[in-house]
Design a protein around this motif. Structure first.
Motif, PDB file in Angstrom:
ATOM      1  N   TYR B  30       0.842  -1.193   0.000  1.00 18.16           N
ATOM      2  CA  TYR B  30       0.000   0.000   0.000  1.00 18.16           C
ATOM      3  C   TYR B  30       0.883   1.252   0.000  1.00 18.16           C
ATOM      4  O   TYR B  30       1.968   1.249   0.583  1.00 18.16           O
ATOM      5  CB  TYR B  30      -0.889   0.038   1.243  1.00 18.16           C
ATOM      6  N   GLU B  32       0.489   5.216   1.089  1.00 20.23           N
ATOM      7  CA  GLU B  32      -0.293   6.316   1.660  1.00 20.23           C
ATOM      8  C   GLU B  32       0.134   7.575   0.923  1.00 20.23           C
ATOM      9  O   GLU B  32       1.308   7.941   0.968  1.00 20.23           O
ATOM     10  CB  GLU B  32       0.024   6.396   3.159  1.00 20.23           C
ATOM     11  N   ALA B  56      -3.541   4.097  -1.062  1.00 23.67           N
ATOM     12  CA  ALA B  56      -4.459   4.167   0.083  1.00 23.67           C
ATOM     13  C   ALA B  56      -4.761   5.626   0.366  1.00 23.67           C
ATOM     14  O   ALA B  56      -3.873   6.377   0.775  1.00 23.67           O
ATOM     15  CB  ALA B  56      -3.825   3.508   1.305  1.00 23.67           C
ATOM     16  N   ASP B  57      -5.998   6.031   0.117  1.00 27.74           N
ATOM     17  CA  ASP B  57      -6.349   7.416   0.413  1.00 27.74           C
ATOM     18  C   ASP B  57      -6.789   7.535   1.878  1.00 27.74           C
ATOM     19  O   ASP B  57      -6.857   6.550   2.611  1.00 27.74           O
ATOM     20  CB  ASP B  57      -7.410   7.950  -0.558  1.00 27.74           C
ATOM     21  N   ARG B  58      -7.057   8.762   2.290  1.00 25.96           N
ATOM     22  CA  ARG B  58      -7.374   9.025   3.691  1.00 25.96           C
ATOM     23  C   ARG B  58      -8.530   8.151   4.170  1.00 25.96           C
ATOM     24  O   ARG B  58      -8.496   7.596   5.268  1.00 25.96           O
ATOM     25  CB  ARG B  58      -7.714  10.502   3.889  1.00 25.96           C
ATOM     26  N   VAL B  61      -7.440   4.527   4.863  1.00 25.59           N
ATOM     27  CA  VAL B  61      -6.578   4.366   6.032  1.00 25.59           C
ATOM     28  C   VAL B  61      -7.348   4.635   7.328  1.00 25.59           C
ATOM     29  O   VAL B  61      -7.183   3.940   8.326  1.00 25.59           O
ATOM     30  CB  VAL B  61      -5.344   5.288   5.936  1.00 25.59           C
ATOM     31  N   SER B  65      -9.182   0.471   7.744  1.00 26.22           N
ATOM     32  CA  SER B  65      -7.832  -0.042   7.962  1.00 26.22           C
ATOM     33  C   SER B  65      -7.816  -1.573   8.045  1.00 26.22           C
ATOM     34  O   SER B  65      -6.801  -2.202   7.763  1.00 26.22           O
ATOM     35  CB  SER B  65      -7.224   0.574   9.224  1.00 26.22           C
ATOM     36  N   PHE B  79       3.205  -1.151   4.118  1.00 29.23           N
ATOM     37  CA  PHE B  79       2.458   0.102   4.060  1.00 29.23           C
ATOM     38  C   PHE B  79       3.487   1.217   3.902  1.00 29.23           C
ATOM     39  O   PHE B  79       4.248   1.515   4.822  1.00 29.23           O
ATOM     40  CB  PHE B  79       1.643   0.260   5.353  1.00 29.23           C
ATOM     41  N   VAL B  81       5.000   4.913   3.326  1.00 28.82           N
ATOM     42  CA  VAL B  81       4.686   6.278   3.726  1.00 28.82           C
ATOM     43  C   VAL B  81       5.797   7.195   3.228  1.00 28.82           C
ATOM     44  O   VAL B  81       6.976   6.917   3.446  1.00 28.82           O
ATOM     45  CB  VAL B  81       4.589   6.392   5.266  1.00 28.82           C
ATOM     46  N   THR B  90      -1.898   9.550  11.740  1.00 21.43           N
ATOM     47  CA  THR B  90      -2.632   8.453  11.119  1.00 21.43           C
ATOM     48  C   THR B  90      -1.951   7.106  11.297  1.00 21.43           C
ATOM     49  O   THR B  90      -2.601   6.087  11.475  1.00 21.43           O
ATOM     50  CB  THR B  90      -2.738   8.736   9.604  1.00 21.43           C
ATOM     51  N   HIS B  91      -0.630   7.120  11.233  1.00 20.28           N
ATOM     52  CA  HIS B  91       0.069   5.843  11.213  1.00 20.28           C
ATOM     53  C   HIS B  91       0.224   5.259  12.612  1.00 20.28           C
ATOM     54  O   HIS B  91       0.319   4.057  12.789  1.00 20.28           O
ATOM     55  CB  HIS B  91       1.386   6.021  10.463  1.00 20.28           C
TER      56      HIS B  91
END
Lengths: 288, 288
Positions: B30, B32, B56-58, B61, B65, B79, B81, B90-91
């Protein structure tokens, strides 16, 4: 071209692909190994890169930088730095010297403890200035870090404390006799740091923090055995090192401006979850 | 295992060797791409990894999730980033969710703008808390960043200002009509940021800074065309963007606790060196 290349925090595979390509082609490869260290030996790096690595100690970088820069107008020199290249002042200095010699420079960034500490679960946005803690001796207990911590705490921010490492140090006797014999390396632990912080509070007495202030201890951030432990400073002084194990350690002192999500994340690492909750509710929860 | 892997700041080769090895073997990958973006397209990453990449959009996520974490008890999910994985809240959230599902997590750190900004020549030790600047509208000019900047300036520290990006935004009309048509991406520039900062000072009037406060504008930090420009906020509002060129931009407002070495490094980027020296001598030199 002078390339300042970050190596990240743990082993030979933490270099970026871009950085590795430059190292493999550079005319000379230097490794700065006195402001921070990797968790692997230099010979592991040499094998991985397939290149000899010249270890640059403080003296070479600060007093003999021209030997590092020699020929960099026409060939590529790679200067490897643990973490991110611009984490320490020394490397700004090297860039300025390169500029004076009309040598172009390129920086290949990498993980620094200053951002990787985010893995401890406290939001990077809520950190204030970073401080360093040196080994106290009986006669030398510099508490200048205390003023910075107090400033951060006054506005509610977390403080990252970077812990002293002593590499290639001579004993006073060996130094006096001019013998190039070095002491075994020493790495400050979270327990030692917490203890010195409490000692400093006793010396200064300005209530910047106290034995019941919450903190997180971190070991080998970004490496396989990455470990975190949380608790009051007093708890960490007594019990952190057993949980954390070997170097490198760092400590984060919590500010009061703490989000519920940070609490949930960090309490997982608590030496004593009941005690953590008690102090959290009393001194941190809902403060802004 | 859930792997949170930092991609660094610029292109597909900024991933670490360790990160790349995991990506190439993971069951699903994925990306982000809403809190930050790389300077290359996703398809470039897919070709480089030899793997499909799920963007992966907001919404995914934050609300879905579990689809990302599906099967991660037994297989590896990567994932990705931009920057360092724990730069954004977020993470942390995703990690907590993984914990709840008893899925182990590993973080592979990488360069973050929060440490890579060291390349601008201001010591990372002298930075206070980081703030974010959003696009102002006629009716919405949130100046909460101003309080943080003021706190930093009060104790003499630099402030990193992260600039808004608008990716996959809908117009009000399209949103109202439920049309999934997105506006072209927008990236705030240093000029716009400086202007909004001056506007905020006019609104708040607490002298946190002023038109003659010194600052550094940065573009594409860590990438090939990395560019810095320095000057007063007024100068940057008027002339920075022409020098800096395309996205991504960041801004650093200087604190008064500034070392001579920082001055030497940063004045090199000055729009007007004479003006820089004048303001430096008057407002910064020798302050602690």
């Amino acid at each position: 071209m002078l390339y300042l290349i970050g190596l990240g925090l743990s082993d030979e595979t933490d270099i970026t692909v871009k950085g590795l390509e430059i190292v493999r082609k550079a005319a000379r490869v230097y490794l700065e190994n006195y402001t921070a260290i990797l968790l692997v030996e230099t010979k592991v790096l040499e094998e991985y890169y397939g290149r000899p690595v010249i270890v640059a100690d403080r003296e070479m970088v600060e007093s003999d930088s021209d030997s590092i820069l020699k020929g960099a107008e026409t060939e590529d020199v790679a200067f490897l730095v643990v973490g991110d290249p611009y984490g320490a002042t020394t490397h700004t200095d090297l860039t300025i010297r390169a500029r004076e010699l009309s040598i172009p420079t390129t920086c290949i960034p990498n993980a620094s403890i200053m951002s990787a500490i985010g893995a401890a679960g406290l939001q990077l946005y809520n950190y204030g200035q970073t401080v360093s803690m040196v080994f106290f001796t009986d006669s030398w207990k510099p508490t200048s870090f205390y003023d910075r911590v107090k400033e951060n705490r006054t506005i509610g921010l977390h403080t990252l404390v970077l812990l002293d490492i002593k590499v290639k140090e001579q004993s006073l006797e060996n130094m006096a006799r001019g013998r190039l014999i070095y002491e075994p390396p020493r790495y400050m632990t979270v327990g030692q740091c917490a203890e010195q912080m409490l000692e400093s509070e006793e010396i200064r007495g300005e209530n910047a923090y106290g034995p019941e202030s919450l903190a997180v201890g971190a070991a080998r951030v970004g490496a396989k055995g990455e470990t975190f432990v949380s608790g009051t400073l007093k708890e960490l002084a007594e019990g952190a090192d057993e949980v954390l194990g070997g170097p490198l350690h760092s400590l984060v002192l919590l500010g009061r401006r703490t989000h519920e999500l940070e609490h949930v994340f960090v309490r997982e690492f608590a030496l004593d979850k009941g005690r953590w909750d008690e102090v959290w509710k009393r001194d941190y929860e809902g403060r802004t």
